[in-house]
Scaffold this motif. Sequence first.
Motif, PDB file in Angstrom:
ATOM      1  N   ASP A  13      -3.118 -26.706  26.435  1.00 53.31           N
ATOM      2  CA  ASP A  13      -4.157 -26.094  25.611  1.00 53.31           C
ATOM      3  C   ASP A  13      -3.581 -25.860  24.219  1.00 53.31           C
ATOM      4  OD1 ASP A  13      -2.611 -23.772  25.777  1.00 53.31           O
ATOM      5  OD2 ASP A  13      -3.978 -22.757  27.150  1.00 53.31           O
ATOM      6  N   ARG A  19      -2.207 -27.334  31.349  1.00 58.06           N
ATOM      7  CA  ARG A  19      -3.556 -27.344  31.913  1.00 58.06           C
ATOM      8  C   ARG A  19      -3.805 -28.721  32.505  1.00 58.06           C
ATOM      9  NH1 ARG A  19      -3.232 -22.426  31.772  1.00 58.06           N
ATOM     10  NH2 ARG A  19      -4.289 -21.140  30.240  1.00 58.06           N
ATOM     11  N   VAL A  34     -13.814 -32.742  33.382  1.00 58.64           N
ATOM     12  CA  VAL A  34     -13.811 -31.290  33.339  1.00 58.64           C
ATOM     13  C   VAL A  34     -12.556 -30.853  32.593  1.00 58.64           C
ATOM     14  CG1 VAL A  34     -13.837 -29.162  34.686  1.00 58.64           C
ATOM     15  CG2 VAL A  34     -15.033 -31.194  35.535  1.00 58.64           C
ATOM     16  N   PRO A  37     -11.292 -24.425  31.264  1.00 58.45           N
ATOM     17  CA  PRO A  37     -12.390 -23.527  30.882  1.00 58.45           C
ATOM     18  C   PRO A  37     -12.136 -22.839  29.536  1.00 58.45           C
ATOM     19  CG  PRO A  37     -11.664 -23.095  33.128  1.00 58.45           C
ATOM     20  CD  PRO A  37     -10.694 -24.063  32.533  1.00 58.45           C
ATOM     21  N   GLY A  38     -13.059 -23.021  28.611  1.00 60.09           N
ATOM     22  CA  GLY A  38     -12.984 -22.351  27.324  1.00 60.09           C
ATOM     23  C   GLY A  38     -11.836 -22.800  26.442  1.00 60.09           C
ATOM     24  N   GLU A  39     -11.238 -23.919  26.735  1.00 54.25           N
ATOM     25  CA  GLU A  39     -10.066 -24.386  26.005  1.00 54.25           C
ATOM     26  C   GLU A  39     -10.292 -25.786  25.451  1.00 54.25           C
ATOM     27  OE1 GLU A  39      -7.329 -22.664  25.465  1.00 54.25           O
ATOM     28  OE2 GLU A  39      -7.618 -21.019  26.876  1.00 54.25           O
TER      29      GLU A  39
END
Length: 72
Positions: A13, A19, A34, A37-39
């Motif tokens: 990230d 990640r 995918v 999340p939020g990155e």
Amino acid sequence: MAGQDEWSVGCRDLAGRRRDLTVFVSSEDKIVIVAPPGEAAVLGPLEVGRLRAALRDAVVAMASPARRTGTE
């Protein structure tokens, strides 16, 4: 022989934490990526190659006769 339906590609990230991006084929025969999340996913040259390979493998799996007919 059943094919793989999900692939994981390592990345980082924006803060440099490890990640994963996940690539899979949906039930509607669409390729889904995918991200963390939020990155944002930061990829180096090696990870870009792995993402490309995962996308290629997903397209091949999606086009396989067994997947289209629902038989193994």
